[in-house]
Design an enzyme around this catalytic site. Structure first.
Site, PDB file in Angstrom:
ATOM      1  N   LYS A  44       5.349  -2.486   5.537  1.00  0.00           N
ATOM      2  CA  LYS A  44       5.186  -2.511   4.087  1.00  0.00           C
ATOM      3  C   LYS A  44       6.423  -1.952   3.382  1.00  0.00           C
ATOM      4  O   LYS A  44       6.763  -2.391   2.270  1.00  0.00           O
ATOM      5  CB  LYS A  44       3.941  -1.715   3.686  1.00  0.00           C
ATOM      6  CG  LYS A  44       2.631  -2.372   4.077  1.00  0.00           C
ATOM      7  CD  LYS A  44       2.432  -3.714   3.387  1.00  0.00           C
ATOM      8  CE  LYS A  44       1.045  -4.269   3.625  1.00  0.00           C
ATOM      9  NZ  LYS A  44       0.844  -5.590   2.995  1.00  0.00           N
ATOM     10  N   TYR A 104       0.855  -1.184   0.000  1.00  0.00           N
ATOM     11  CA  TYR A 104       0.000   0.000   0.000  1.00  0.00           C
ATOM     12  C   TYR A 104       0.889   1.232   0.000  1.00  0.00           C
ATOM     13  O   TYR A 104       2.072   1.171   0.371  1.00  0.00           O
ATOM     14  CB  TYR A 104      -0.936  -0.005   1.212  1.00  0.00           C
ATOM     15  CG  TYR A 104      -1.812   1.227   1.305  1.00  0.00           C
ATOM     16  CD1 TYR A 104      -2.717   1.527   0.290  1.00  0.00           C
ATOM     17  CD2 TYR A 104      -1.707   2.097   2.379  1.00  0.00           C
ATOM     18  CE1 TYR A 104      -3.496   2.657   0.353  1.00  0.00           C
ATOM     19  CE2 TYR A 104      -2.490   3.230   2.452  1.00  0.00           C
ATOM     20  CZ  TYR A 104      -3.381   3.517   1.439  1.00  0.00           C
ATOM     21  OH  TYR A 104      -4.147   4.642   1.504  1.00  0.00           O
ATOM     22  N   ILE A 133      -9.058  -0.451  -0.690  1.00  0.00           N
ATOM     23  CA  ILE A 133     -10.183  -1.293  -1.092  1.00  0.00           C
ATOM     24  C   ILE A 133     -10.942  -1.710   0.154  1.00  0.00           C
ATOM     25  O   ILE A 133     -10.345  -2.088   1.174  1.00  0.00           O
ATOM     26  CB  ILE A 133      -9.695  -2.532  -1.866  1.00  0.00           C
ATOM     27  CG1 ILE A 133      -9.046  -2.077  -3.187  1.00  0.00           C
ATOM     28  CG2 ILE A 133     -10.836  -3.504  -2.141  1.00  0.00           C
ATOM     29  CD1 ILE A 133      -8.425  -3.211  -3.980  1.00  0.00           C
ATOM     30  N   THR A 169     -12.108  -3.974   1.955  1.00  0.00           N
ATOM     31  CA  THR A 169     -12.202  -5.318   2.511  1.00  0.00           C
ATOM     32  C   THR A 169     -12.696  -5.196   3.954  1.00  0.00           C
ATOM     33  O   THR A 169     -12.646  -4.128   4.569  1.00  0.00           O
ATOM     34  CB  THR A 169     -10.837  -6.013   2.485  1.00  0.00           C
ATOM     35  OG1 THR A 169      -9.913  -5.255   3.279  1.00  0.00           O
ATOM     36  CG2 THR A 169     -10.309  -6.088   1.057  1.00  0.00           C
ATOM     37  N   LEU A 170     -13.141  -6.316   4.502  1.00  0.00           N
ATOM     38  CA  LEU A 170     -13.662  -6.289   5.866  1.00  0.00           C
ATOM     39  C   LEU A 170     -12.582  -5.896   6.863  1.00  0.00           C
ATOM     40  O   LEU A 170     -12.832  -5.143   7.806  1.00  0.00           O
ATOM     41  CB  LEU A 170     -14.247  -7.657   6.220  1.00  0.00           C
ATOM     42  CG  LEU A 170     -15.496  -8.071   5.444  1.00  0.00           C
ATOM     43  CD1 LEU A 170     -15.943  -9.468   5.875  1.00  0.00           C
ATOM     44  CD2 LEU A 170     -16.628  -7.064   5.651  1.00  0.00           C
ATOM     45  N   TYR A 179      -2.023   4.450   9.685  1.00  0.00           N
ATOM     46  CA  TYR A 179      -1.333   3.224   9.284  1.00  0.00           C
ATOM     47  C   TYR A 179      -0.301   2.759  10.308  1.00  0.00           C
ATOM     48  O   TYR A 179       0.013   1.580  10.388  1.00  0.00           O
ATOM     49  CB  TYR A 179      -0.678   3.445   7.924  1.00  0.00           C
ATOM     50  CG  TYR A 179      -0.659   2.220   7.032  1.00  0.00           C
ATOM     51  CD1 TYR A 179      -1.764   1.397   6.913  1.00  0.00           C
ATOM     52  CD2 TYR A 179       0.469   1.906   6.286  1.00  0.00           C
ATOM     53  CE1 TYR A 179      -1.750   0.289   6.081  1.00  0.00           C
ATOM     54  CE2 TYR A 179       0.489   0.805   5.447  1.00  0.00           C
ATOM     55  CZ  TYR A 179      -0.627  -0.006   5.346  1.00  0.00           C
ATOM     56  OH  TYR A 179      -0.611  -1.100   4.534  1.00  0.00           O
TER      57      TYR A 179
END
Length: 399
Positions: free
Chosen positions: A279, A262, A332, A334-335, A272
């Site tokens: 990352k 990311y 995105i 996502t859960l 973050y």
């Protein structure tokens, strides 16, 4: 007590271990719960009848294309080379990993899935539905048996289970799948030889509720281990523990190994926290791994267990090697992202409004890029952004 946030694909500490005493070069490992859990899912194996029988023919020739299969012609007839993708970190139908599974299936790859133990029921439901759809397509359209299908789903904790995953469970699953393909084949001279062509690592974890002012070594090192080091260990285990026949069948373009990242790896993003450094380490690993796991590096000759001359550091296209890349996706929903990153909805909306494309990126678009990388033999060591162009601009909030 702080809330622990699980980012997509984290594998729990509950491990499933198999006892495969008859497979060559395998070390049996057992843990608590392993025997009972393995039996409950029908994966306990204890007899020599399940030994994988890899076939090789040094005089054969291979023709390949961009889809999931090619053919090898030898003295015993035609052996179809069926490509297999390993997708690690499926959590649910919203995950990028599941979108990757679907994209590989559309390209006629066979797929092996790994997932966290706590997602067993969800993933099993997804796999059951996908297998039913594949069976219906085969019946209605009379497709060839080499059409892509899910070979199985395996639980795995990347902190502890990677050696056994590659030395025992994946080879066993591939052997069973080849036996199933042989039964479906109308001719014994026309069967599938499965080869691992692509590995997708969709696994990350970090306590993103804890800022860097508060983070401890335990929290920091765990994020690094699961989000970055497990990617390196995946490469190590794939190259050192899988039978050479599975690896060599993917030549000459090598095995594609792709991670997910990311923009927080290269830019500071307040929510973050510890995942930013994790990352960043992952993306740095990708560049160095592309060199050290590539075909033109001295270590390529010394790490291959079947290499006779370990002093030869020259390029040797007959040895297995990796092409290593990372896809940096836009936000995105996502859960795990929605539940783990503070104000994720506002972040996604801001990126959508200011990016050149002016819309959010879909999981399917990220998955299609990963499949494209798998089929692009000249790409390695790259961070590829799939974020609608957001990473290329200075965002200006419209008022």
């Amino acid at each position: 007590m702080r809330k622990q946030v699980y980012v997509e694909g984290l594998h729990s500490s509950h491990r499933h271990k198999l006892l495969l005493s008859c497979l060559p070069q395998l070390t049996a490992v057992t843990t608590t719960r392993s025997r009972e859990t393995a039996r409950s899912h029908g994966r306990a194996i204890s007899t020599c009848t399940t030994r994988r029988k890899f076939s090789s023919n040094s005089s054969s020739s291979t023709s390949a294309n961009d889809s999931g299969s090619s053919s090898t012609v030898g003295g015993n007839g035609t052996k179809q080379q069926q490509k297999v993708a390993l997708v690690m970190g499926v959590a649910n139908q919203r995950s990028i990993a599941w979108a990757c599974v679907q994209s590989f299936l559309e390209e006629n790859y066979h797929v092996i899935i790994t997932h966290q133990d706590r997602f067993q029921d969800k993933v099993h439901s997804l796999v059951t539905s996908a297998k039913a759809a594949t069976a219906a397509a085969l019946t209605n359209n009379h497709q060839h048996k080499s059409s892509g299908r899910i070979l199985g789903n395996l639980t795995c904790d990347v902190q502890t289970d990677l050696p056994q995953l590659f030395s025992e469970r994946i080879p066993q699953l591939l052997w069973e799948s080849e036996q199933e393909d042989d039964k479906l084949s109308s001719s014994t001279a026309d069967s599938n030889q499965l080869s691992l062509d692509s590995i997708v690592h969709c696994i990350a974890y970090g306590d993103v509720q804890m800022s860097l002012r508060e983070v401890t070594w335990d929290v920091y090192s765990q994020a690094q281990h699961i989000s970055a080091f497990s990617f390196l260990e995946t490469a190590q285990c794939a190259m050192s523990k899988l039978p050479s026949e599975i690896l060599l069948a993917s030549q000459p373009q090598g095995i594609s190994l792709t991670a997910l990242s990311y923009l927080g790896a290269v830019r500071a993003l307040y929510p973050y926290h510890v995942m930013g450094p994790a990352k960043a380490a992952l993306e740095a690993l990708v560049r160095q791994m592309a060199l050290e796991f590539g075909p033109n590096h001295p270590n390529t000759t010394t790490t291959n267990k079947n290499k006779n001359n370990t002093n030869d550091s020259s390029y040797n296209a007959s040895l297995p090697f990796l092409r290593v890349n990372v896809v940096s996706a836009g936000p995105i929903a996502t859960l795990s992202a929605r539940g783990g990153i503070a104000n994720f909805g506002a972040l996604q909306q801001m990126v959508s409004q200011t990016s050149p494309l002016g819309r959010p990126v879909q999981a399917e678009e990220v998955a299609q890029t990963i499949v494209w990388i798998a089929q692009s033999p000249a790409i390695t060591g790259q961070t590829i952004y799939v974020d609608g162009g957001f990473s290329s601009i200075v965002p200006i909030i419209k008022t």
